[in-house]
Design a protein around this motif. Structure first.
Motif, PDB file in Angstrom:
ATOM      1  N   TYR A 124     -51.552 -45.526 -12.739  1.00 39.47           N
ATOM      2  CA  TYR A 124     -52.240 -44.719 -11.730  1.00 39.47           C
ATOM      3  C   TYR A 124     -51.298 -43.633 -11.204  1.00 39.47           C
ATOM      4  N   ASN A 125     -51.887 -42.668 -10.598  1.00 37.93           N
ATOM      5  CA  ASN A 125     -51.129 -41.579  -9.972  1.00 37.93           C
ATOM      6  C   ASN A 125     -51.875 -41.191  -8.703  1.00 37.93           C
ATOM      7  N   ALA A 126     -51.243 -41.348  -7.565  1.00 40.61           N
ATOM      8  CA  ALA A 126     -51.874 -41.035  -6.278  1.00 40.61           C
ATOM      9  C   ALA A 126     -50.972 -40.091  -5.498  1.00 40.61           C
ATOM     10  N   GLY A 127     -51.601 -39.160  -4.796  1.00 43.99           N
ATOM     11  CA  GLY A 127     -50.808 -38.226  -4.015  1.00 43.99           C
ATOM     12  C   GLY A 127     -51.629 -37.514  -2.959  1.00 43.99           C
ATOM     13  N   ILE A 128     -50.953 -36.946  -2.022  1.00 45.31           N
ATOM     14  CA  ILE A 128     -51.598 -36.165  -0.977  1.00 45.31           C
ATOM     15  C   ILE A 128     -50.851 -34.836  -0.848  1.00 45.31           C
ATOM     16  N   ALA A 129     -51.635 -33.732  -0.741  1.00 41.06           N
ATOM     17  CA  ALA A 129     -51.031 -32.401  -0.724  1.00 41.06           C
ATOM     18  C   ALA A 129     -51.633 -31.578   0.412  1.00 41.06           C
ATOM     19  N   GLY A 319     -45.512 -50.370 -16.193  1.00 40.20           N
ATOM     20  CA  GLY A 319     -45.314 -51.011 -14.901  1.00 40.20           C
ATOM     21  C   GLY A 319     -44.234 -50.388 -14.059  1.00 40.20           C
ATOM     22  N   ILE A 320     -43.705 -49.250 -14.498  1.00 38.44           N
ATOM     23  CA  ILE A 320     -42.640 -48.595 -13.734  1.00 38.44           C
ATOM     24  C   ILE A 320     -43.271 -47.745 -12.639  1.00 38.44           C
ATOM     25  N   ILE A 321     -42.865 -47.978 -11.421  1.00 41.21           N
ATOM     26  CA  ILE A 321     -43.391 -47.246 -10.264  1.00 41.21           C
ATOM     27  C   ILE A 321     -42.410 -46.147  -9.874  1.00 41.21           C
ATOM     28  N   THR A 322     -42.966 -44.948  -9.625  1.00 36.80           N
ATOM     29  CA  THR A 322     -42.134 -43.804  -9.242  1.00 36.80           C
ATOM     30  C   THR A 322     -42.700 -43.147  -7.992  1.00 36.80           C
ATOM     31  N   HIS A 323     -41.803 -42.538  -7.212  1.00 39.07           N
ATOM     32  CA  HIS A 323     -42.163 -41.715  -6.054  1.00 39.07           C
ATOM     33  C   HIS A 323     -41.657 -40.304  -6.302  1.00 39.07           C
ATOM     34  N   GLY A 324     -42.432 -39.280  -5.842  1.00 40.47           N
ATOM     35  CA  GLY A 324     -41.978 -37.914  -6.057  1.00 40.47           C
ATOM     36  C   GLY A 324     -42.784 -36.918  -5.231  1.00 40.47           C
ATOM     37  N   PHE A 325     -42.629 -35.689  -5.590  1.00 41.00           N
ATOM     38  CA  PHE A 325     -43.361 -34.642  -4.873  1.00 41.00           C
ATOM     39  C   PHE A 325     -43.744 -33.542  -5.853  1.00 41.00           C
ATOM     40  N   THR A 326     -44.729 -32.740  -5.436  1.00 42.94           N
ATOM     41  CA  THR A 326     -45.131 -31.574  -6.222  1.00 42.94           C
ATOM     42  C   THR A 326     -44.998 -30.341  -5.333  1.00 42.94           C
ATOM     43  N   LEU A 327     -44.615 -29.252  -5.943  1.00 50.61           N
ATOM     44  CA  LEU A 327     -44.445 -28.001  -5.219  1.00 50.61           C
ATOM     45  C   LEU A 327     -45.079 -26.887  -6.037  1.00 50.61           C
ATOM     46  N   ALA A 328     -46.080 -26.222  -5.419  1.00 50.60           N
ATOM     47  CA  ALA A 328     -46.751 -25.094  -6.083  1.00 50.60           C
ATOM     48  C   ALA A 328     -46.421 -23.823  -5.312  1.00 50.60           C
ATOM     49  N   LEU A 329     -45.905 -22.852  -6.007  1.00 51.01           N
ATOM     50  CA  LEU A 329     -45.463 -21.612  -5.363  1.00 51.01           C
ATOM     51  C   LEU A 329     -46.001 -20.423  -6.156  1.00 51.01           C
ATOM     52  N   THR A 330     -46.774 -19.571  -5.464  1.00 54.58           N
ATOM     53  CA  THR A 330     -47.305 -18.367  -6.109  1.00 54.58           C
ATOM     54  C   THR A 330     -46.238 -17.272  -6.102  1.00 54.58           C
ATOM     55  N   LEU A 331     -46.060 -16.626  -7.240  1.00 60.45           N
ATOM     56  CA  LEU A 331     -45.079 -15.550  -7.353  1.00 60.45           C
ATOM     57  C   LEU A 331     -45.772 -14.217  -7.070  1.00 60.45           C
ATOM     58  N   PRO A 332     -45.431 -13.557  -5.969  1.00 61.32           N
ATOM     59  CA  PRO A 332     -46.114 -12.304  -5.588  1.00 61.32           C
ATOM     60  C   PRO A 332     -45.594 -11.099  -6.374  1.00 61.32           C
ATOM     61  N   ILE A 333     -45.905 -11.070  -7.657  1.00 70.16           N
ATOM     62  CA  ILE A 333     -45.396 -10.010  -8.523  1.00 70.16           C
ATOM     63  C   ILE A 333     -46.401  -8.863  -8.650  1.00 70.16           C
ATOM     64  N   PHE A 334     -47.675  -9.195  -8.880  1.00 70.75           N
ATOM     65  CA  PHE A 334     -48.676  -8.168  -9.148  1.00 70.75           C
ATOM     66  C   PHE A 334     -49.555  -7.856  -7.924  1.00 70.75           C
ATOM     67  N   ASP A 335     -49.965  -8.885  -7.218  1.00 74.26           N
ATOM     68  CA  ASP A 335     -50.908  -8.689  -6.103  1.00 74.26           C
ATOM     69  C   ASP A 335     -50.177  -8.650  -4.762  1.00 74.26           C
ATOM     70  N   GLY A 336     -49.624  -9.767  -4.382  1.00 75.88           N
ATOM     71  CA  GLY A 336     -48.895  -9.853  -3.114  1.00 75.88           C
ATOM     72  C   GLY A 336     -49.757  -9.544  -1.903  1.00 75.88           C
ATOM     73  N   ASN A 337     -51.049  -9.650  -2.078  1.00 78.36           N
ATOM     74  CA  ASN A 337     -52.044  -9.405  -1.003  1.00 78.36           C
ATOM     75  C   ASN A 337     -51.984  -7.977  -0.473  1.00 78.36           C
ATOM     76  N   ARG A 338     -51.395  -7.066  -1.288  1.00 76.36           N
ATOM     77  CA  ARG A 338     -51.246  -5.691  -0.816  1.00 76.36           C
ATOM     78  C   ARG A 338     -52.599  -5.000  -0.643  1.00 76.36           C
ATOM     79  N   GLY A 339     -53.568  -5.326  -1.482  1.00 76.32           N
ATOM     80  CA  GLY A 339     -54.886  -4.724  -1.363  1.00 76.32           C
ATOM     81  C   GLY A 339     -55.572  -5.087  -0.059  1.00 76.32           C
ATOM     82  N   ASN A 340     -55.545  -6.366   0.295  1.00 68.84           N
ATOM     83  CA  ASN A 340     -56.172  -6.809   1.544  1.00 68.84           C
ATOM     84  C   ASN A 340     -55.453  -6.229   2.764  1.00 68.84           C
ATOM     85  N   ILE A 341     -54.130  -6.071   2.666  1.00 67.09           N
ATOM     86  CA  ILE A 341     -53.372  -5.471   3.777  1.00 67.09           C
ATOM     87  C   ILE A 341     -53.814  -4.027   3.983  1.00 67.09           C
TER      88      ILE A 341
END
Length: 456
Positions: A124-129, A319-341
């Motif tokens: 199984y794999n369980a997580g909260i983000a 049966g091996i149990i592991t603990h960890g984390f996930t990290l998602a990071l958007t790279l602001p190369i093309f958009d960077g929300n400049r249009g909405n600004i």
């Protein structure tokens, strides 16, 4: 034991989520018109008005409606205001939604081995983000929702001012048209009597055909004027019924009692200096600008990379149990929300310019109304100072007609001029009343409104 605790935790989480859920309620449409055909069907609770000085005003349709009662009924029952209040409820809901934080995301996955083997177990794999960027821009988003709510409430208050002004104008028009109808009826009856006498004189050889035809034309022209006024009067009454949300068949009994606050040039000048603090539409534009400024800040804050952090717990088939984390990071190369600004910044600039233009127009309109009022007052003064003299002369002419020292044609000509002057004076008074109503509305001269409540 651990599985039992996990089941209890899952049940508690499910119960919590279900308790926060809304339930569906049907709201069927009505295909039948519901226009009230009687004043008794209207709402008359003045305590619901945004004007405290009217809360204790007694409304009694039985003895006729004065200008204040008409204004109260219009604000309480106008169909367009009902829709505006529904929009205010939507704005309340939007402000509530803007103040809510986004929910965390829970993920659960299980893998079941196809072939059983020693030491192989279910994985199984369980997580909260959680999206941390939503916390960065949450304050700006909430500020925008609150400012937009203030704008909606102030727009509603300004619309209520407009409905009161419209009700007052229609009331004064209806009263004036009743007066004018009496004068035009008097004129038509007078010219009709002259035409009949002309026909008799023609048959006796004491009147020419041309003179008799002239009398007929004058009478018919007076009838045309009266007919036109009756149509305008019916239109005014229908507009008043529509403003109050009544069926067009309702006949309102109006009382000729104009109660409007006094308005001097000094009052107007003082109110002009206070327009940005007292006019709901200007305050609404300020609130709209504040909302857009908050959206601009929100857009700037959203240019930072989207940052999503999650905590995971997993067990593989061995049966091996592991603990960890996930990290998602958007790279602001093309958009960077400049249009909405850019969009948010340009929109804010437009609202900035709109406020300045509206403020300038408001002042210009008030000054124009003041100039018009001075002109109308001078014209009315010139006419009214001669009306008593004309009335006295008419009495003398009527006596001369009765004694035979004045012929009918001369009397009718004289009386027609007198009636025309009274009609002109009545029209000038109506124009002055509409000018006064417009000024009171534009500067809030007799609207001690609860601005503070409307800005919450």
């Amino acid at each position: 034991m651990r599985q039992h605790l996990l089941k209890l935790l899952a049940l508690a989480l499910a119960a919590l989520m279900l308790s926060a859920c809304a339930s569906y309620q049907a709201l069927p449409l009505n295909d039948h018109p519901l226009l009230p055909d009687n004043l008794s069907q209207l709402r008359v609770d003045a305590r619901k008005l945004p004007f405290p000085h009217l809360a204790s005003y007694t409304i009694d349709p039985g003895n006729g409606l004065d200008i204040t009662e008409i204004a109260i009924l219009a604000v309480l029952n106008n169909p367009e205001l009902q829709l505006a209040r529904a929009n205010a409820h939507i704005a309340h809901a939007q402000a509530f939604a803007a103040g809510l934080l986004p929910d965390p995301q829970f993920n659960l996955a299980r893998d079941f081995p196809v072939h059983k083997a020693a030491g192989v177990t279910t994985a199984y794999n369980a997580g909260i983000a959680y999206d941390l960027n939503s916390l960065i821009s949450h304050a700006a988003k909430s500020d925008a929702g609150k400012a937009n709510l203030r704008k909606t409430n102030l727009d509603l208050l300004w619309q209520e001012w407009q409905v009161i002004a419209r009700a007052r104008v229609l009331f004064t028009r209806a009263i004036t048209q009743t007066r004018l109808l009496a004068w035009l009826t008097r004129k038509a009856d007078l010219l009709q009597a002259q035409y009949r006498k002309s026909k008799v004189a023609l048959s006796q050889g004491n009147m020419t055909v041309i003179a008799t035809d002239s009398a007929l034309i004058a009478w018919q022209d007076a009838e045309r004027q009266r007919n036109d006024l009756q149509r305008r009067q019916a239109k005014t009454r229908h507009q008043l019924d529509n403003l109050l949300g009544l069926a067009p068949t309702v006949q309102l009994k109006l009382v000729d009692d104009l109660k409007l606050a006094p308005l001097s040039n000094a009052n107007v000048e003082q109110a002009l200096r206070q327009l940005p603090q007292r006019r709901p539409d200007l305050l609404a534009l300020k609130a709209g600008y504040a909302a857009q400024d908050a959206r601009y800040r929100q857009a700037i804050l959203n240019q930072f990379p989207a940052f999503n952090l999650g905590l995971n717990k997993a067990r593989d088939t061995g049966g091996i149990i592991t603990h960890g984390f996930t990290l998602a990071l958007t790279l602001p190369i093309f958009d960077g929300n400049r249009g909405n600004i850019a969009i948010a910044k340009a929109t804010r600039q437009r609202l900035h310019d709109e406020y300045e233009i509206r403020l300038n127009r408001a002042r210009s309109k008030v000054l124009r109304l003041l100039a018009d009022r001075k002109l109308l007052q001078n014209q009315l003064k010139t006419i009214t100072q001669h009306l008593p003299e004309l009335d006295r002369a008419a009495n003398r002419a009527r006596a001369a007609l009765a004694s035979g020292s004045l012929d009918t044609a001369a009397f009718v000509s004289f009386e027609s001029v007198r009636i025309a002057k009274h009609i002109e004076a009545a029209n000038l008074k109506q124009s002055l009343q509409e000018n006064r109503i417009a000024l009171l509305t534009l500067i809030g001269g007799d609207f001690p409104q609860r601005i503070a409540e409307k800005t919450q």
